[in-house]
Write a protein that holds these residues in place. Sequence first.
Motif, mmCIF file in Angstrom:
data_model
loop_
_atom_site.group_PDB
_atom_site.id
_atom_site.type_symbol
_atom_site.label_atom_id
_atom_site.label_comp_id
_atom_site.label_asym_id
_atom_site.label_seq_id
_atom_site.Cartn_x
_atom_site.Cartn_y
_atom_site.Cartn_z
ATOM 1 N N MET A 1 1.059 -1.204 0.014
ATOM 2 C CA MET A 1 -0.104 -0.127 0.023
ATOM 3 C C MET A 1 0.952 1.328 0.091
ATOM 4 N N ARG A 2 0.508 1.997 -0.944
ATOM 5 C CA ARG A 2 1.280 3.377 -0.874
ATOM 6 C C ARG A 2 0.808 4.313 0.034
ATOM 7 N N LEU A 3 1.394 5.299 0.237
ATOM 8 C CA LEU A 3 1.071 6.162 1.195
ATOM 9 C C LEU A 3 -0.332 7.209 0.650
ATOM 10 N N SER A 4 -0.165 7.329 -0.334
ATOM 11 C CA SER A 4 -1.480 7.803 -1.204
ATOM 12 C C SER A 4 -2.824 6.951 -1.039
ATOM 13 N N GLU A 5 -2.546 5.627 -1.244
ATOM 14 C CA GLU A 5 -3.632 4.631 -1.195
ATOM 15 C C GLU A 5 -4.095 4.683 0.335
ATOM 16 N N PHE A 6 -3.286 4.907 1.320
ATOM 17 C CA PHE A 6 -3.509 4.914 2.900
ATOM 18 C C PHE A 6 -4.452 6.148 2.837
ATOM 19 N N TRP A 7 -4.073 7.193 2.414
ATOM 20 C CA TRP A 7 -4.870 8.323 2.661
ATOM 21 C C TRP A 7 -6.307 8.517 1.999
ATOM 22 N N ARG A 8 -6.220 7.720 0.897
ATOM 23 C CA ARG A 8 -7.584 7.491 0.132
ATOM 24 C C ARG A 8 -8.535 6.515 0.875
ATOM 25 N N ALA A 9 -7.871 5.280 1.431
ATOM 26 C CA ALA A 9 -8.398 4.533 2.219
ATOM 27 C C ALA A 9 -9.091 5.118 3.552
ATOM 28 N N VAL A 10 -8.354 5.996 4.051
ATOM 29 C CA VAL A 10 -8.817 6.744 5.435
ATOM 30 C C VAL A 10 -9.940 7.318 5.112
ATOM 31 N N SER A 11 -9.802 8.262 3.971
ATOM 32 C CA SER A 11 -10.988 9.153 3.636
ATOM 33 C C SER A 11 -12.277 8.248 2.991
ATOM 34 N N ASP A 12 -12.009 7.163 2.568
ATOM 35 C CA ASP A 12 -13.016 6.455 1.890
ATOM 36 C C ASP A 12 -13.915 5.885 3.049
ATOM 37 N N GLU A 13 -13.076 5.501 4.243
ATOM 38 C CA GLU A 13 -13.587 4.820 5.204
ATOM 39 C C GLU A 13 -14.247 5.611 6.530
ATOM 40 N N PHE A 14 -13.617 6.630 6.781
ATOM 41 C CA PHE A 14 -14.018 7.629 7.734
ATOM 42 C C PHE A 14 -14.173 8.869 7.635
ATOM 43 N N GLY A 15 -14.239 9.111 6.242
ATOM 44 C CA GLY A 15 -14.511 10.766 5.583
ATOM 45 C C GLY A 15 -13.006 11.490 5.999
ATOM 46 N N GLU A 16 -13.048 12.610 5.281
ATOM 47 C CA GLU A 16 -11.745 13.207 5.508
ATOM 48 C C GLU A 16 -11.233 13.818 6.732
ATOM 49 N N ALA A 17 -12.346 14.484 7.211
ATOM 50 C CA ALA A 17 -11.915 15.198 8.321
ATOM 51 C C ALA A 17 -11.767 14.331 9.699
ATOM 52 N N TYR A 18 -12.732 13.444 9.646
ATOM 53 C CA TYR A 18 -12.701 12.302 10.883
ATOM 54 C C TYR A 18 -11.464 11.384 10.922
ATOM 55 N N GLY A 19 -11.207 11.187 9.779
ATOM 56 C CA GLY A 19 -10.086 10.165 9.244
ATOM 57 C C GLY A 19 -8.808 10.692 9.744
ATOM 58 N N ARG A 20 -8.680 12.342 9.588
ATOM 59 C CA ARG A 20 -7.170 13.033 9.922
ATOM 60 C C ARG A 20 -7.250 12.914 11.387
ATOM 61 N N VAL A 21 -8.380 13.116 12.053
ATOM 62 C CA VAL A 21 -8.595 13.170 13.588
ATOM 63 C C VAL A 21 -7.927 11.787 14.127
ATOM 64 N N LEU A 22 -8.433 10.814 13.433
ATOM 65 C CA LEU A 22 -8.137 9.317 13.783
ATOM 66 C C LEU A 22 -6.900 9.253 13.643
ATOM 67 N N VAL A 23 -6.247 9.469 12.307
ATOM 68 C CA VAL A 23 -4.904 9.233 12.105
ATOM 69 C C VAL A 23 -3.937 10.148 13.354
ATOM 70 N N ASN A 24 -4.258 11.226 13.861
ATOM 71 C CA ASN A 24 -3.258 12.125 14.272
ATOM 72 C C ASN A 24 -3.680 11.958 16.062
ATOM 73 N N ASP A 25 -4.785 11.320 16.187
ATOM 74 C CA ASP A 25 -5.155 11.384 17.598
ATOM 75 C C ASP A 25 -5.307 10.013 18.137
ATOM 76 N N LEU A 26 -5.911 8.910 17.500
ATOM 77 C CA LEU A 26 -5.936 7.562 18.112
ATOM 78 C C LEU A 26 -4.645 6.773 18.394
ATOM 79 N N VAL A 27 -4.365 6.233 19.668
ATOM 80 C CA VAL A 27 -3.376 5.859 19.805
ATOM 81 C C VAL A 27 -3.395 4.208 19.461
ATOM 82 N N LEU A 28 -2.645 3.659 18.648
ATOM 83 C CA LEU A 28 -2.796 2.268 18.261
ATOM 84 C C LEU A 28 -1.702 1.379 19.063
#
Length: 74
Positions: free
Chosen positions: A1-28
């Motif tokens: 998976m390329r980084l661009s595909e990662f961001w497309r997947a995040v946006s498709d699954e969670f929506g752009e705004a909420y996806g960015r919140v999850l990526v930046n704030d959710l501790v894995l």
Amino acid sequence: MRLSEFWRAVSDEFGEAYGRVLVNDLVLSELGSQTAAEALRKGIPARSVWLALVKAADVPESRWYGVGLPEPKK
């Protein structure tokens, strides 16, 4: 998976705004108790980060694979 595909997947699954919140704030915990953004910066492969993110967000397994890819041209 390329980084661009990662961001497309995040946006498709969670929506752009909420996806960015999850990526930046959710501790894995699967990635050593860091966020997806931190893991990507440290060079952890985007596919590994994606899988950790969807598991932590309780996304059904049926939506873990094949996302983030562009729609095939007709």
